[in-house]
Design an enzyme around this catalytic site. Structure first.
Site, PDB file in Angstrom:
ATOM      1  N   ILE A  12     -42.946 -54.697  32.397  1.00  0.00           N
ATOM      2  CA  ILE A  12     -41.643 -54.372  32.778  1.00  0.00           C
ATOM      3  C   ILE A  12     -41.716 -54.385  34.203  1.00  0.00           C
ATOM      4  CG2 ILE A  12     -40.288 -52.313  32.891  1.00  0.00           C
ATOM      5  CD1 ILE A  12     -41.891 -51.377  30.146  1.00  0.00           C
ATOM      6  N   ASN A  32     -53.867 -53.168  39.770  1.00  0.00           N
ATOM      7  CA  ASN A  32     -55.328 -53.386  39.553  1.00  0.00           C
ATOM      8  C   ASN A  32     -55.460 -54.605  38.660  1.00  0.00           C
ATOM      9  OD1 ASN A  32     -55.030 -52.334  37.169  1.00  0.00           O
ATOM     10  ND2 ASN A  32     -56.684 -50.488  37.359  1.00  0.00           N
ATOM     11  N   ASN A  35     -54.059 -55.051  33.233  1.00  0.00           N
ATOM     12  CA  ASN A  35     -53.490 -55.679  32.092  1.00  0.00           C
ATOM     13  C   ASN A  35     -52.444 -56.743  32.406  1.00  0.00           C
ATOM     14  OD1 ASN A  35     -53.019 -55.523  29.288  1.00  0.00           O
ATOM     15  ND2 ASN A  35     -51.343 -54.294  29.326  1.00  0.00           N
ATOM     16  N   SER A 124     -41.398 -42.435  28.209  1.00  0.00           N
ATOM     17  CA  SER A 124     -41.017 -43.110  27.007  1.00  0.00           C
ATOM     18  C   SER A 124     -40.343 -42.089  26.041  1.00  0.00           C
ATOM     19  CB  SER A 124     -42.643 -43.418  26.603  1.00  0.00           C
ATOM     20  OG  SER A 124     -42.597 -43.487  25.224  1.00  0.00           O
ATOM     21  N   TYR A 148     -51.560 -40.992  24.538  1.00  0.00           N
ATOM     22  CA  TYR A 148     -50.640 -41.604  25.337  1.00  0.00           C
ATOM     23  C   TYR A 148     -49.276 -40.897  25.669  1.00  0.00           C
ATOM     24  CZ  TYR A 148     -47.052 -44.876  26.771  1.00  0.00           C
ATOM     25  OH  TYR A 148     -45.840 -45.328  27.461  1.00  0.00           O
ATOM     26  N   LYS A 152     -47.562 -38.820  29.230  1.00  0.00           N
ATOM     27  CA  LYS A 152     -46.204 -39.011  29.711  1.00  0.00           C
ATOM     28  C   LYS A 152     -45.437 -37.413  29.781  1.00  0.00           C
ATOM     29  CE  LYS A 152     -46.051 -43.433  30.067  1.00  0.00           C
ATOM     30  NZ  LYS A 152     -46.269 -43.927  31.452  1.00  0.00           N
ATOM     31  N   PHE A 177     -36.899 -46.815  25.625  1.00  0.00           N
ATOM     32  CA  PHE A 177     -36.935 -47.127  24.126  1.00  0.00           C
ATOM     33  C   PHE A 177     -37.751 -48.126  23.993  1.00  0.00           C
ATOM     34  CE2 PHE A 177     -35.089 -43.301  22.252  1.00  0.00           C
ATOM     35  CZ  PHE A 177     -34.562 -42.772  23.562  1.00  0.00           C
ATOM     36  N   ASN A 198     -47.264 -54.428  19.066  1.00  0.00           N
ATOM     37  CA  ASN A 198     -45.673 -54.227  19.025  1.00  0.00           C
ATOM     38  C   ASN A 198     -45.110 -55.217  18.074  1.00  0.00           C
ATOM     39  OD1 ASN A 198     -46.322 -53.134  22.137  1.00  0.00           O
ATOM     40  ND2 ASN A 198     -45.455 -51.743  20.574  1.00  0.00           N
ATOM     41  N   ARG A 230     -35.693 -48.544  15.330  1.00  0.00           N
ATOM     42  CA  ARG A 230     -36.086 -48.356  16.903  1.00  0.00           C
ATOM     43  C   ARG A 230     -34.825 -48.960  17.505  1.00  0.00           C
ATOM     44  NH1 ARG A 230     -39.335 -46.179  14.341  1.00  0.00           N
ATOM     45  NH2 ARG A 230     -41.601 -46.171  14.660  1.00  0.00           N
TER      46      ARG A 230
HETATM   47  P1  NAD Z   1     -48.181 -53.365  31.294  1.00  0.00           P
HETATM   48  O1  NAD Z   1     -49.496 -52.987  31.039  1.00  0.00           O
HETATM   49  O2  NAD Z   1     -47.614 -54.626  30.955  1.00  0.00           O
HETATM   50  O3  NAD Z   1     -47.730 -52.975  32.902  1.00  0.00           O
HETATM   51  C1  NAD Z   1     -48.732 -51.716  33.364  1.00  0.00           C
HETATM   52  C2  NAD Z   1     -49.338 -52.528  34.769  1.00  0.00           C
HETATM   53  O4  NAD Z   1     -50.125 -51.337  35.389  1.00  0.00           O
HETATM   54  C3  NAD Z   1     -50.366 -53.638  34.557  1.00  0.00           C
HETATM   55  O5  NAD Z   1     -49.974 -54.675  35.287  1.00  0.00           O
HETATM   56  C4  NAD Z   1     -51.686 -53.043  34.909  1.00  0.00           C
HETATM   57  O6  NAD Z   1     -52.624 -53.773  35.448  1.00  0.00           O
HETATM   58  C5  NAD Z   1     -51.284 -51.953  35.755  1.00  0.00           C
HETATM   59  N1  NAD Z   1     -52.229 -50.482  36.101  1.00  0.00           N
HETATM   60  C6  NAD Z   1     -52.507 -49.983  34.964  1.00  0.00           C
HETATM   61  N2  NAD Z   1     -53.252 -48.989  35.552  1.00  0.00           N
HETATM   62  C7  NAD Z   1     -53.515 -49.147  36.820  1.00  0.00           C
HETATM   63  C8  NAD Z   1     -53.904 -48.502  37.984  1.00  0.00           C
HETATM   64  N3  NAD Z   1     -54.765 -47.378  37.630  1.00  0.00           N
HETATM   65  N4  NAD Z   1     -53.922 -48.959  39.128  1.00  0.00           N
HETATM   66  C9  NAD Z   1     -53.109 -50.128  39.470  1.00  0.00           C
HETATM   67  N5  NAD Z   1     -52.372 -50.815  38.432  1.00  0.00           N
HETATM   68  C10 NAD Z   1     -52.538 -50.171  37.113  1.00  0.00           C
HETATM   69  O7  NAD Z   1     -47.403 -52.183  30.557  1.00  0.00           O
HETATM   70  P2  NAD Z   1     -45.803 -52.317  30.643  1.00  0.00           P
HETATM   71  O8  NAD Z   1     -45.056 -52.480  29.126  1.00  0.00           O
HETATM   72  O9  NAD Z   1     -45.099 -52.876  31.681  1.00  0.00           O
HETATM   73  O10 NAD Z   1     -45.511 -50.703  30.834  1.00  0.00           O
HETATM   74  C11 NAD Z   1     -45.135 -50.146  32.293  1.00  0.00           C
HETATM   75  C12 NAD Z   1     -44.973 -48.660  31.985  1.00  0.00           C
HETATM   76  O11 NAD Z   1     -43.956 -48.418  31.365  1.00  0.00           O
HETATM   77  C13 NAD Z   1     -46.219 -47.923  31.685  1.00  0.00           C
HETATM   78  O12 NAD Z   1     -46.406 -46.769  32.100  1.00  0.00           O
HETATM   79  C14 NAD Z   1     -46.075 -47.679  30.046  1.00  0.00           C
HETATM   80  O13 NAD Z   1     -46.485 -46.592  29.828  1.00  0.00           O
HETATM   81  C15 NAD Z   1     -44.482 -47.320  30.329  1.00  0.00           C
HETATM   82  N6  NAD Z   1     -43.776 -47.656  29.055  1.00  0.00           N
HETATM   83  C16 NAD Z   1     -43.908 -48.905  28.390  1.00  0.00           C
HETATM   84  C17 NAD Z   1     -43.062 -49.182  27.138  1.00  0.00           C
HETATM   85  C18 NAD Z   1     -43.305 -50.477  26.336  1.00  0.00           C
HETATM   86  O14 NAD Z   1     -43.129 -50.406  25.107  1.00  0.00           O
HETATM   87  N7  NAD Z   1     -43.827 -51.515  27.114  1.00  0.00           N
HETATM   88  C19 NAD Z   1     -42.175 -48.043  26.693  1.00  0.00           C
HETATM   89  C20 NAD Z   1     -42.105 -47.016  27.198  1.00  0.00           C
HETATM   90  C21 NAD Z   1     -43.046 -46.661  28.348  1.00  0.00           C
HETATM   91  C1  WQD Z   2     -41.855 -51.071  15.974  1.00  0.00           C
HETATM   92  C2  WQD Z   2     -41.467 -50.698  14.621  1.00  0.00           C
HETATM   93  C3  WQD Z   2     -43.252 -50.220  13.219  1.00  0.00           C
HETATM   94  C4  WQD Z   2     -45.650 -54.105  14.336  1.00  0.00           C
HETATM   95  C5  WQD Z   2     -44.541 -48.140  20.495  1.00  0.00           C
HETATM   96  C6  WQD Z   2     -45.072 -46.903  21.087  1.00  0.00           C
HETATM   97  C7  WQD Z   2     -44.078 -46.185  22.094  1.00  0.00           C
HETATM   98  C8  WQD Z   2     -43.569 -47.074  23.001  1.00  0.00           C
HETATM   99  C9  WQD Z   2     -43.192 -48.405  22.513  1.00  0.00           C
HETATM  100  C10 WQD Z   2     -44.771 -46.782  25.177  1.00  0.00           C
HETATM  101  C11 WQD Z   2     -41.930 -49.820  13.717  1.00  0.00           C
HETATM  102  C12 WQD Z   2     -42.735 -51.830  12.882  1.00  0.00           C
HETATM  103  C13 WQD Z   2     -44.813 -53.014  14.141  1.00  0.00           C
HETATM  104  C14 WQD Z   2     -45.852 -54.804  13.271  1.00  0.00           C
HETATM  105  C15 WQD Z   2     -44.198 -53.528  12.127  1.00  0.00           C
HETATM  106  N1  WQD Z   2     -44.632 -47.503  23.971  1.00  0.00           N
HETATM  107  N2  WQD Z   2     -43.849 -52.858  13.286  1.00  0.00           N
HETATM  108  N3  WQD Z   2     -45.178 -54.455  11.985  1.00  0.00           N
HETATM  109  O1  WQD Z   2     -44.262 -47.906  17.661  1.00  0.00           O
HETATM  110  O2  WQD Z   2     -41.636 -48.172  18.024  1.00  0.00           O
HETATM  111  O3  WQD Z   2     -43.452 -47.795  19.839  1.00  0.00           O
HETATM  112  O4  WQD Z   2     -44.196 -49.000  21.646  1.00  0.00           O
HETATM  113  O5  WQD Z   2     -44.375 -45.942  25.466  1.00  0.00           O
HETATM  114  O6  WQD Z   2     -44.760 -45.384  22.615  1.00  0.00           O
HETATM  115  O7  WQD Z   2     -45.357 -46.234  20.119  1.00  0.00           O
HETATM  116  O8  WQD Z   2     -42.840 -49.623  18.588  1.00  0.00           O
HETATM  117  O9  WQD Z   2     -43.015 -52.376  18.285  1.00  0.00           O
HETATM  118  O10 WQD Z   2     -45.232 -51.010  17.615  1.00  0.00           O
HETATM  119  O11 WQD Z   2     -42.914 -51.006  16.275  1.00  0.00           O
HETATM  120  O12 WQD Z   2     -43.733 -53.264  10.827  1.00  0.00           O
HETATM  121  O13 WQD Z   2     -46.730 -55.661  13.221  1.00  0.00           O
HETATM  122  O14 WQD Z   2     -42.109 -52.100  14.160  1.00  0.00           O
HETATM  123  O15 WQD Z   2     -43.764 -49.726  12.115  1.00  0.00           O
HETATM  124  O16 WQD Z   2     -41.093 -49.559  12.754  1.00  0.00           O
HETATM  125  P1  WQD Z   2     -43.062 -48.325  18.753  1.00  0.00           P
HETATM  126  P2  WQD Z   2     -43.594 -51.032  17.703  1.00  0.00           P
END
Ligand code: NAD
Ligand code: WQD
Length: 330
Positions: A12, A32, A35, A124, A148, A152, A177, A198, A230
């Site tokens: 993101i 850092n 990921n 989240s 996790y 948040k 979302f 995911n 979702r």
């Molecule tokens: P991501 O893992 O792709 O990005 C996170 C980045 O932060 C990575 O580049 C990682 O290397 C870096 N990082 C982690 N810990 C660090 C630290 N201590 N110091 C410096 N860098 C660090 O994840 P994303 O999907 O881009 O998510 C970004 C944020 O959004 C996260 O906080 C995540 O919890 C939140 N979020 C993600 C989702 C999702 O589904 N992707 C949903 C809701 C919230």
């Molecule tokens: C979506 C739907 C699964 C994989 C997670 C975290 C949430 C947020 C976003 C950070 C669900 C179904 C999934 C598969 C499947 N992250 N599914 N087969 O669980 O809504 O959210 O990521 O904040 O905190 O929990 O996302 O993409 O894993 O699942 O059937 O192989 O797809 O059961 O209904 P989720 P998801």
């Protein structure tokens, strides 16, 4: 504005860097790379034809963060630097609490020390727990089923208290979302290491032949077709939401859902993927995944009302862009 993007090399974060640069902001990334890869930032530069200053820094390291703030006159921080794998957080709770909470403390402390007024936090929808859908910002938060989610909820409370203690410090808590898709160029996108947890990256990897069959986790939920529902949101819509939230952030604490307000089931997503890309994704129904809820979607009206932001890209765009990135990714 000069914006420090913590975690800006991630999924993101990198898309948000693009949106910030395109809106004319200056971007400094601290990541850092636990990921992500530094090359992603080269792609960001390629897309925007603009430069990004990069520090390979762990943002739990107070001295390293301090030196960034001392070097650059930062106007705002966006904090993406979290660990995000729900299952892993159950296995390694302390690593998750440490990284996600200490990073929030270190970054917000530096803001208070250097007089940085704007802080945008990646929260989240998971903080809503098992509230009734659609989730509204005014709901009481319910316990989440994993560390996790707790990181948040706790970060939200810490930042709220910090903002209360210093009126110049304003915080935007953005509850995402389900972010999916990729930049329209196909140059940056979601590239999980190992087998994806995911849905969308799993679907794209099945489509590519990297994985055999999608396992659909349960078809006995009380939903339209029994599979989990979702609120999928295009990552570029989400990225643009950050730019608006930052621009409009003036005082206090503001909480926004960033979603479309539209629920989509697993099978509807598989169907949309086929329609968008002409690829049928084979699947089998298996048991429910522990910890999953039946439905999760936003009431997205507050962000529209107060920020003038709504998601513009639809499910077909999300599927098309996710696939374009996966096809080109090696
Ligand atoms: P991501 O893992 O792709 O990005 C996170 C980045 O932060 C990575 O580049 C990682 O290397 C870096 N990082 C982690 N810990 C660090 C630290 N201590 N110091 C410096 N860098 C660090 O994840 P994303 O999907 O881009 O998510 C970004 C944020 O959004 C996260 O906080 C995540 O919890 C939140 N979020 C993600 C989702 C999702 O589904 N992707 C949903 C809701 C919230
Ligand atoms: C979506 C739907 C699964 C994989 C997670 C975290 C949430 C947020 C976003 C950070 C669900 C179904 C999934 C598969 C499947 N992250 N599914 N087969 O669980 O809504 O959210 O990521 O904040 O905190 O929990 O996302 O993409 O894993 O699942 O059937 O192989 O797809 O059961 O209904 P989720 P998801």
């Amino acid at each position: 504005m000069r914006i420090l993007v913590a975690g800006g090399a991630g999924y993101i974060g990198s898309h948000t860097c693009v949106a910030l640069l395109e809106a004319g902001h200056t971007v400094i990334v601290a990541d850092n790379l636990c990921n992500s890869k530094a090359e992603t930032l080269d792609k960001v530069k390629q897309i925007t034809d603009k430069d990004v200053t990069f520090y390979k820094v762990d943002v739990t390291d107070e001295a390293a963060v301090d030196s960034i703030f001392a070097t650059h006159q930062i106007d705002g921080v966006i904090h993406f630097a979290g660990l995000k794998a729900v299952g892993e957080s159950v296995e390694k709770p302390l690593a998750y609490y440490y990284n996600n909470l200490v990073s929030t403390i270190v970054l917000s402390k530096a803001c208070l020390k250097y007089g940085v007024r704007k802080f945008v936090f990646s929260s989240s929808a998971t903080v809503y727990g098992e509230n009734e859908v659609p989730f509204v910002e005014t709901m009481d938060l319910l316990p989440t089923t994993n560390p996790y989610g707790e990181t948040k909820a706790i970060s939200e409370r810490m930042l709220t208290d910090a903002a209360k203690s210093k009126s110049e410090f304003s915080v935007s808590l953005l509850r995402y979302f389900n972010p999916v898709g990729a930049h329209e160029s196909g140059l940056i996108g979601e590239a999980p290491t190992g087998i994806p947890n995911n849905l969308m990256p799993y679907v794209t990897q099945v489509a590519k032949g990297k994985l055999g069959k999608l396992r659909v986790f349960g078809n006995d939920y009380p939903t339209i077709d029994g599979t989990g529902v979702r609120d999928y949101i295009h990552v570029m819509d989400l990225a643009e939401g950050h730019v608006v939230a930052l621009d409009k952030l003036t005082s206090g604490v503001h909480i926004y859902n960033l979603g479309t307000g539209q629920g989509t089931s697993v099978l509807q997503l598989v169907q949309a993927f086929g329609e968008a890309n002409g690829i049928e994704v084979p699947y089998e129904i298996v048991d429910r995944r522990p910890g999953d809820i039946a439905e999760c979607y936003a009431d997205a009206s507050k962000a529209k009302r107060e920020l003038g932001w709504t998601a513009e890209r639809d499910l077909l765009d999300m599927c098309r862009d996710a696939w374009r990135f996966e096809k080109g990714y090696v």
